[in-house]
Enzyme design. Structure first.
Site, mmCIF file in Angstrom:
data_model
loop_
_atom_site.group_PDB
_atom_site.id
_atom_site.type_symbol
_atom_site.label_atom_id
_atom_site.label_comp_id
_atom_site.label_asym_id
_atom_site.label_seq_id
_atom_site.Cartn_x
_atom_site.Cartn_y
_atom_site.Cartn_z
ATOM 1 N N HIS A 153 0.834 -1.220 0.000
ATOM 2 C CA HIS A 153 0.000 0.000 0.000
ATOM 3 C C HIS A 153 0.868 1.270 0.000
ATOM 4 O O HIS A 153 0.419 2.316 0.463
ATOM 5 C CB HIS A 153 -0.941 0.039 1.219
ATOM 6 C CG HIS A 153 -1.654 -1.245 1.486
ATOM 7 N ND1 HIS A 153 -2.927 -1.510 1.030
ATOM 8 C CD2 HIS A 153 -1.253 -2.370 2.131
ATOM 9 C CE1 HIS A 153 -3.293 -2.730 1.396
ATOM 10 N NE2 HIS A 153 -2.287 -3.284 2.063
ATOM 11 N N SER A 274 15.554 21.933 -15.712
ATOM 12 C CA SER A 274 14.418 22.797 -15.999
ATOM 13 C C SER A 274 14.955 24.132 -16.475
ATOM 14 O O SER A 274 15.980 24.612 -15.982
ATOM 15 C CB SER A 274 13.582 22.983 -14.730
ATOM 16 O OG SER A 274 12.847 24.190 -14.821
ATOM 17 N N LYS A 322 -1.203 -2.835 -39.089
ATOM 18 C CA LYS A 322 0.235 -2.569 -39.227
ATOM 19 C C LYS A 322 0.778 -1.443 -38.369
ATOM 20 O O LYS A 322 1.729 -1.656 -37.601
ATOM 21 C CB LYS A 322 0.568 -2.303 -40.696
ATOM 22 C CG LYS A 322 0.398 -3.552 -41.488
ATOM 23 C CD LYS A 322 0.743 -3.420 -42.928
ATOM 24 C CE LYS A 322 0.291 -4.707 -43.576
ATOM 25 N NZ LYS A 322 -1.177 -4.993 -43.354
HETATM 26 N N1 ARG Z 1 -2.182 -3.816 -48.155
HETATM 27 C C1 ARG Z 1 -3.014 -4.924 -47.830
HETATM 28 C C2 ARG Z 1 -2.969 -5.187 -46.331
HETATM 29 O O1 ARG Z 1 -2.113 -4.725 -45.709
HETATM 30 C C3 ARG Z 1 -2.560 -6.161 -48.551
HETATM 31 C C4 ARG Z 1 -3.629 -7.138 -48.808
HETATM 32 C C5 ARG Z 1 -4.617 -6.583 -49.777
HETATM 33 N N2 ARG Z 1 -5.532 -7.573 -50.223
HETATM 34 C C6 ARG Z 1 -6.607 -7.236 -50.876
HETATM 35 N N3 ARG Z 1 -7.366 -8.212 -51.243
HETATM 36 N N4 ARG Z 1 -6.934 -6.012 -51.107
HETATM 37 O O2 ARG Z 1 -3.803 -5.850 -45.789
#
Ligand code: ARG
Length: 459
Positions: A153, A274, A322
């Site tokens: 705590h 600072s 991504k």
């Molecule tokens: N740029 C796409 C992705 O990152 C690749 C796959 C695209 N496939 C498609 N059927 N449009 O997912």
């Protein structure tokens, strides 16, 4: 690439929302690796004539060279890395390039590329986490006997050693590494050859491409192959848990370096000043490690939300896997490196730690244990006696060890001056010899064990 059916190009804004080249260009090495494996297999299986295979292989290597040299031109109208590489390949080798896409689709291609990237990244993170463990175990060995307050705590609870505290994080990091390796083992099936979603009518050899890309085997179901992003989710969840561990230690560094605590000193290399307050030394790196856990956790929830409503198989939504995955895993890598740097520059202040370890009646449990061990009191009674003595000391504004023996005997007549031995913090930690306890000998042995185990495992 699909001009046959289309009379006009995409709207400007369509191109903008659709293009992933801005971020998937980092998959170029994986994409080319996958294509080389695919075309070699197409040749061996007799699907492509040898001269096309040779041209395509040479062309892919030329493209790779251009990308490595930085002379490759990424164009948004080519949408993504797969089409960018293929289009340049066509410029270099001519119409043979069109044969590379036989028996595959961008759907299995992108899944393969991402798995290769995540796999390499998990391996690198494992090595970096081992390096941080090493830094911590080295410091732990040095401070196996340096006493500090242990908290629950955030209240002084019982004295522990600084080395013991560090080794707690070494354990956490080891579980993180286990999760990285588990994720790696489970992702290591190759989606290439699942094609768009249903497999292909060409006599491809998926086992060959899988093994040439270092996968254990091909994925078993073509729909799952292109629809699965578990590998990214698992990597992100392992990363999120690791980031939480780093964030907790970062928080401790922030607290410990404050003037109020003064438990540790952090070098100039990991602090900032600072512009207005000359006395300040701010632990910015620790604060940022603490904060960056937010975007790593965010990437995990972001991708879980992207995936949760998707019908089988591939949907363009999955392109959104991504940026978060790249950013989160790279951010974790940065945090691991910064943390290892801080740990190597961290200097505990033993005198301050020792005084703090003894404050807040942190040896009260030792007194209670002594009453049980030496006088045979039931623990609950010992707890009660000790509580009254703490109250007495507190009302006099002194520590337990400063309480006169007569005052203690007024509470429990059988107490002798042997009790004072357990009221010191050094003796307190020395007595915690149970397995996993904070006794300096235990901590030393654990730290040495870690140093042995970690040899050769670091990045
Ligand atoms: N740029 C796409 C992705 O990152 C690749 C796959 C695209 N496939 C498609 N059927 N449009 O997912």
């Amino acid at each position: 690439m699909w001009g046959g059916r289309f009379a006009s190009g995409p709207a400007e804004i369509m191109e903008e929302i659709n293009a992933s080249i801005g971020f998937d260009k980092r998959l170029a090495p994986q994409d080319i690796r996958g294509s080389l494996a695919h075309v070699a297999m197409l040749g061996k299986a007799g699907i492509l004539p040898a001269e096309d295979v040779a041209k395509i292989e040479a062309g892919l290597k030329a493209v790779q060279g251009e990308i490595e040299a930085g002379s490759f031109e990424f164009r948004r109208e080519l949408e993504d890395i797969h089409m960018s590489v293929e289009s340049r390949l066509r410029e270099i080798v001519g119409p043979s390039a069109g044969r590379l896409h036989t028996a595959r689709s961008r759907n299995d291609q992108v899944a393969t590329d991402m798995k290769l990237w995540v796999r390499d990244t998990l391996d690198a993170l494992d090595g970096q986490a081992a390096d941080l463990q090493l830094a911590m175990a080295e410091l732990a060995l040095k401070h196996a006997g340096t006493v500090m307050p242990g908290f629950t705590h955030l209240q002084s609870a019982q004295p522990v050693t600084f080395g013991h505290h560090l080794l707690a994080y070494v354990e956490m990091l080891n579980r993180d590494r286990g999760r990285f390796r588990d994720a790696r083992a489970r992702l290591n099936e190759c989606p290439l050859g699942a094609a768009a979603l249903a497999g292909t009518s060409f006599p491809i050899d998926r086992h060959a491409t899988a093994s040439s890309l270092g996968f254990d085997r091909p994925t078993a179901n073509s729909l799952d192959s292109v629809a699965d992003r578990d590998f990214a989710l698992e990597a992100l969840s392992a990363a999120a848990i690791a980031a939480v561990h780093l964030s907790r230690f970062a928080e401790e560094i922030v607290v410990w370096t404050s003037a109020q605590f003064g438990f540790v000193k952090l070098s100039d290399r990991f602090t900032t000043g600072s512009s207005i307050m000359p006395q300040k030394r701010n632990p910015d790196a620790a604060e940022l490690v603490r904060a960056k856990s937010g975007r790593i956790i965010g990437a995990l929830s972001g991708l879980l939300i992207v995936m949760k409503g998707l019908p089988l198989a591939y949907s363009k939504d999955m392109q959104e896997d991504k940026e978060g995955t790249f950013d989160a895993l790279q951010t974790l890598s940065l945090c691991l490196a910064a943390m290892a740097g801080m740990v190597r520059d961290l200097e505990p202040v033993p005198d301050v730690l020792k005084v703090a370890a003894g404050s807040g009646y942190a040896t009260a449990t030792d007194l209670a244990d002594w009453l049980v061990r030496e006088l045979g009191l039931p623990f609950r009674d010992a707890h009660h006696v000790t509580g009254r003595l703490v109250g007495e000391a507190s009302s006099r504004g002194i520590g337990l060890e400063a309480l006169p023996l007569a005052v203690m005997q007024a509470e429990e007549p059988r107490i002798t001056d042997a009790v004072f031995a357990v009221l010191g913090v050094e003796n307190s930690v020395k007595s915690r010899t149970s397995y996993g306890g904070t006794a300096p000998d235990n901590v030393r042995a654990q730290a040495e064990g870690w140093l042995k185990r970690l040899a050769g495992q670091t990045a």
